[in-house]
Design an enzyme around this catalytic site. Structure first.
Site, PDB file in Angstrom:
ATOM      1  N   HIS A 162       1.353  -1.478  -0.269  1.00 40.02           N
ATOM      2  CA  HIS A 162      -0.292  -0.346  -0.177  1.00 40.02           C
ATOM      3  C   HIS A 162       0.822   1.589   0.068  1.00 40.02           C
ATOM      4  CE1 HIS A 162      -3.574   2.284   0.345  1.00 40.02           C
ATOM      5  NE2 HIS A 162      -2.574   3.371   1.192  1.00 40.02           N
ATOM      6  N   HIS A 178       2.638   6.592  -1.750  1.00 40.55           N
ATOM      7  CA  HIS A 178       3.776   7.284  -0.880  1.00 40.55           C
ATOM      8  C   HIS A 178       5.025   7.449  -1.373  1.00 40.55           C
ATOM      9  CE1 HIS A 178       0.211   8.987   0.778  1.00 40.55           C
ATOM     10  NE2 HIS A 178      -0.534   7.640   0.498  1.00 40.55           N
ATOM     11  N   LYS A 224      -5.009  10.286  -8.374  1.00 40.64           N
ATOM     12  CA  LYS A 224      -4.873  10.341  -7.091  1.00 40.64           C
ATOM     13  C   LYS A 224      -5.236  11.718  -7.079  1.00 40.64           C
ATOM     14  CE  LYS A 224      -2.670   8.982  -2.850  1.00 40.64           C
ATOM     15  NZ  LYS A 224      -3.088   7.813  -2.304  1.00 40.64           N
TER      16      LYS A 224
END
Length: 292
Positions: A162, A178, A224
């Site tokens: 993730h 990220h 995003k």
């Protein structure tokens, strides 16, 4: 312990600045990589995949890949990025080769000063055992143990996937991603289209040597609206920060406010049972209701 939602955590700020100074593998802005911020991103409502493109060119104009891949922690990290199914709900199959790659990566980061300092701190706090091997087992569980993100499905996700790789919800909504290295590699393969920066409120635009950025982008057509990421830092630096915040609290969502260099950040870590659900740095002066 309740998650810290407002006051600066001075103890963690001091520690994280020491980890920052110890991060010898960090890539240098303007020398090891160059970015082009271009235009300011527009507003995108949650779950919308339509975004105005305020950037004609990629975010990353140059990355010294030879230098990147010559650093063992980056090289072993990059080998993990193709080990996952993108969609949640699709069961992950972990091969013996992938388990070996996970272990090689953990072995590499555990040899760095950054992770040794993080381990020492956690031992002092009784949040990790003194043995490096026990700490490695703990890290493997926190980051690589598979769990079900979609209700009723087989194990389809893990913290590492993730945070560092990214995943999608039924192919319609992107989650996570990220990490600057994955962003660069996906952008190079034309899977990511950078749409523009999201400015801090007290700054009209970021600088191109900023090492924490809020970005808007699409990944395989999924937008995003705002994704935050450290830029240039080593994998061990991010692993250290997120692991420390995760182990400091049993709260479902931890938000530790820290001052790191010129930045005031929240290090946000979401817990999925005994494992990491998500983790990212949030620039505190960005008040956007549709973050992350």
């Amino acid at each position: 312990m309740e998650a810290n939602r407002g006051q600066v955590n001075h103890e963690l700020s001091k520690l994280f600045n020491e980890l920052w100074d110890a991060d010898v593998n960090r890539m240098k802005a303007g020398k090891d990589y160059r970015i082009s911020l271009q235009g300011k991103a527009g507003y995108v409502p949650a779950r919308s995949n339509q975004a105005k493109d305020s950037a004609s060119y990629p975010l990353f104009q140059f990355v010294d890949e030879e230098k990147l891949k010559s650093k063992k922690t980056f090289a072993t990290f990059i080998s993990l990025l193709d080990n996952y199914e993108m969609d949640t709900g699709v069961a992950e199959v972990v091969t013996p080769e992938e388990i070996a790659e996970n272990n090689n990566f953990l072995d590499a980061i555990l040899e760095t000063k950054v992770m040794k300092m993080a381990h020492d701190y956690l031992v002092r706090k009784n949040q990790a055992k003194p043995s490096q091997n026990d700490f490695k087992v703990q890290l493997y569980s926190i980051w690589f143990q598979l769990y079900s993100r979609a209700p009723g499905s087989r194990p389809d996700s893990c913290g590492f996937e993730h945070v560092f790789v990214g995943e999608s919800k039924r192919g319609k909504e992107m989650m996570g991603l990220h990490n600057w290295v994955q962003f660069y590699l996906q952008e190079k393969r034309k899977n990511i289209d950078y749409k523009g920066y999201v400015a801090r409120q007290n700054k009209s635009r970021p600088d191109e040597d900023d090492q924490v950025l809020n970005l808007q982008f699409s990944w395989k057509e999924m937008v995003k609206p705002v994704g935050s990421s450290f830029i240039g830092v080593s994998p061990e630096f991010e692993f250290a920060l997120y692991t420390i915040v995760f182990l400091a609290s049993q709260a479902k969502m931890s938000r530790e406010v820290i001052r790191l260099e010129e930045y005031e950040l929240q290090i946000v870590v979401n817990r999925h049972g005994r494992y990491i659900g998500t983790a990212y740095p949030a620039l505190l002066s960005t008040n956007n209701p549709d973050l992350y």
